[in-house]
Scaffold this active site. Structure first.
Site, PDB file in Angstrom:
ATOM      1  N   ARG A  25       0.825  -1.221   0.000  1.00 33.55           N
ATOM      2  CA  ARG A  25       0.000   0.000   0.000  1.00 33.55           C
ATOM      3  C   ARG A  25       0.852   1.261   0.000  1.00 33.55           C
ATOM      4  O   ARG A  25       0.453   2.294  -0.561  1.00 33.55           O
ATOM      5  CB  ARG A  25      -0.957  -0.041   1.198  1.00 33.55           C
ATOM      6  CG  ARG A  25      -2.106  -1.055   0.956  1.00 33.55           C
ATOM      7  CD  ARG A  25      -2.661  -1.589   2.242  1.00 33.55           C
ATOM      8  NE  ARG A  25      -3.835  -2.424   2.068  1.00 33.55           N
ATOM      9  CZ  ARG A  25      -3.823  -3.743   1.798  1.00 33.55           C
ATOM     10  NH1 ARG A  25      -2.677  -4.379   1.637  1.00 33.55           N
ATOM     11  NH2 ARG A  25      -4.951  -4.429   1.697  1.00 33.55           N
ATOM     12  N   ASP A 314      -4.155 -15.640   7.344  1.00 30.38           N
ATOM     13  CA  ASP A 314      -2.833 -16.071   6.863  1.00 30.38           C
ATOM     14  C   ASP A 314      -2.081 -16.914   7.903  1.00 30.38           C
ATOM     15  O   ASP A 314      -1.028 -17.481   7.599  1.00 30.38           O
ATOM     16  CB  ASP A 314      -1.988 -14.849   6.488  1.00 30.38           C
ATOM     17  CG  ASP A 314      -2.541 -14.135   5.253  1.00 30.38           C
ATOM     18  OD1 ASP A 314      -3.309 -14.764   4.484  1.00 30.38           O
ATOM     19  OD2 ASP A 314      -2.221 -12.953   5.061  1.00 30.38           O
TER      20      ASP A 314
HETATM   21  C1  S3P Z   1      -4.245  -9.175   2.052  1.00 28.60           C
HETATM   22  C2  S3P Z   1      -5.507  -9.633   2.338  1.00 28.60           C
HETATM   23  C3  S3P Z   1      -5.834 -11.036   2.635  1.00 28.60           C
HETATM   24  C4  S3P Z   1      -4.576 -11.835   2.945  1.00 28.60           C
HETATM   25  C5  S3P Z   1      -3.453 -11.547   1.996  1.00 28.60           C
HETATM   26  C6  S3P Z   1      -3.076 -10.078   2.034  1.00 28.60           C
HETATM   27  C7  S3P Z   1      -4.058  -7.735   1.761  1.00 28.60           C
HETATM   28  O1  S3P Z   1      -6.472 -11.617   1.512  1.00 28.60           O
HETATM   29  O2  S3P Z   1      -4.868 -13.224   2.948  1.00 28.60           O
HETATM   30  O3  S3P Z   1      -2.313 -12.311   2.334  1.00 28.60           O
HETATM   31  O4  S3P Z   1      -2.904  -7.264   1.783  1.00 28.60           O
HETATM   32  O5  S3P Z   1      -5.054  -7.049   1.523  1.00 28.60           O
HETATM   33  P1  S3P Z   1      -8.074 -11.491   1.301  1.00 28.60           P
HETATM   34  O6  S3P Z   1      -8.398 -10.076   1.197  1.00 28.60           O
HETATM   35  O7  S3P Z   1      -8.334 -12.220   0.014  1.00 28.60           O
HETATM   36  O8  S3P Z   1      -8.693 -12.172   2.468  1.00 28.60           O
END
Ligand code: S3P
Length: 428
Positions: A25, A314
């Site tokens: 981000r 995660d």
């Molecule tokens: C993330 C959101 C999660 C996570 C991924 C990173 C992010 O996924 O599992 O490792 O940085 O927005 P989801 O939004 O699909 O749950």
């Protein structure tokens, strides 16, 4: 990678690499800001480096030096058409967030990924983005590569998410920067909110009220900032669990992100009887940071499901390993999302740990881990998934004999120094 049983305990103080979600981000928002963004403790893992490469192709100057990454923002309208397709590698976050950001541009973009990412569903973002007027296509309507066509303008959106997903809400919010109309998102459960916090920090008028997010029309410009990326709690999780299950261990992990949309791992381990304390809490660029102290303890089984799942999504592979060393049977439910991560993580956790002597029964939306099993070193596979690789490494340190892990290099996605940091804690 070959790992032998650890004879001693874990002791000492470590830092883990910067948070993956926040690192992505910081590049995205820095790129569309006015002025320079200086990022400290950026995660130099493959996923985030792919995000940098994508923005360079979109005409953003990004310098990497020893202590920081400097993004020379081009402003909200300053991105340029890439002459070649963008490549997201293994990174779902790169692909999904960039698709949102690029769906309101006055040029076309193609984004592709590696073999694993090419099998992950993208309709969860293309559907809401199409409701905003985006023109996106992908193979079978679901899978990458993604082709984002130029559109005249995007509209606002009032969206009720069916599943909690930070990637989906972030994709919508980033597209929302390219419309003057309101964006409202209602989440079924709260997922990580780094996009919302960082947008606010960069000057966007965004409000969170419980499960609702409001971004009002008429966006302000984003202004380049100094960003400190806290240590990634998802990387810290492997050391948190290792210290909790390796006898006599006592470690401290400094400067970890403890944003409460991410701290489910601490809640789960404490509910299992773990000994964890947080010290030195503070807030840096809208993110909460602290030092986490962990001591070895006897763990007991628990039931895990409902609204904690997005807060541990995660961390479930390493929680499953902790549950193997707990007394009783741990049930994990409501986690069907695990099937569409870097690999099918329900299948990977059950099959690979069962090869080592665990007793884990897969279910449609999780697993049942019958705890108290001794592990034996075996040949196992990471299946190219960084979190499975790191979980198996911790399992290898606890198993009798030698464990050999296939395709261990996948750890480079989120923690290239995984082994070095682990070894620095080993005391015989
Ligand atoms: C993330 C959101 C999660 C996570 C991924 C990173 C992010 O996924 O599992 O490792 O940085 O927005 P989801 O939004 O699909 O749950």
């Amino acid at each position: 990678m070959e790992i032998n049983k650890l004879t001693g305990s874990l002791k000492g103080e470590i830092r883990v690499p910067g948070d993956k979600s926040i690192s992505h981000r910081s590049i995205i928002l820095g790129s569309i800001s006015e002025g320079k963004t200086h990022i400290n403790n950026f995660l130099m893992g493959e996923d985030c480096l792919n995000t940098i490469k994508c923005f360079r192709k979109l005409g953003v100057k990004i310098d990497i030096n020893d202590s920081e990454v400097i993004v020379d923002g081009v402003g909200i309208k300053g991105l340029k058409k890439s002459i070649e397709p963008l490549y997201a590698g293994n990174s779902g976050t790169t692909m999904r967030l960039l698709t949102g950001l690029l769906s309101g541009q006055s040029f076309e973009t193609i984004i592709s990924g590696d073999e694993s990412l090419s099998k992950r569903p993208m309709d969860r973002i293309t559907k809401p983005l199409s409701l905003m007027g985006a023109d996106i296509s992908c193979s079978n309507g679901i899978y990458p590569p993604i082709i984002i066509n130029q559109v005249n303008k995007l509209t606002g959106l009032k969206y009720k998410q069916k599943k909690a997903s930070a990637q989906v809400k972030s994709s919508i919010l980033l597209a929302g920067l390219y419309t003057d109309e309101d964006i409202e998102i209602l989440q079924p459960e709260i997922s990580r909110d780094h996009t919302e916090r960082m947008m606010k920090y960069f000057g966007i008028d965004i409000r969170i009220e419980g499960k609702k997010i409001y971004m009002r029309g008429k966006r302000e410009k984003l202004t380049g900032k100094k960003v400190f990326v806290p240590g990634d709690i998802s990387s810290a999780a492997f050391y948190i669990v290792a210290a909790s299950i390796i006898k006599d261990s006592h470690i401290v992990i400094k400067d970890v992100g403890i944003n409460d949309t991410r701290t489910g791992i601490i809640d789960v381990m404490m509910n299992m009887g773990g000994s964890i304390k947080i010290h030195n809490k503070r807030t840096i660029n809208e993110e909460d940071v602290g030092d986490i102290e962990i001591k070895y303890s006897n763990l007991k089984s628990i039931e895990i499901g409902g609204d904690i799942i997005p807060r541990i999504i995660d961390e479930i592979p390493i929680i499953a390993l902790a549950a193997n060393f707990a007394e009783g049977s741990t049930v994990i439910r409501d986690a069907e999302e695990l099937k569409v991560k870097e690999t099918n993580r329900i299948d990977a956790v059950c099959c690979e740990l069962n090869k080592m002597g665990a007793d884990i029964i897969p279910s449609d939306d999780g697993m049942i881990i019958n705890g108290g099993k001794n592990l034996t070193g075996s040949s196992v596979s990471s299946r190219g998934d960084h979190r499975i690789a790191m979980m198996l490494a911790v399992a290898g340190y606890l198993a009798e004999g030698k464990t050999s892990i296939d395709n261990f290099e996948s750890v480079n996605v989120s923690n290239p120094n995984f082994m070095k940091i682990f070894n620095s804690l080993c005391h015989i």
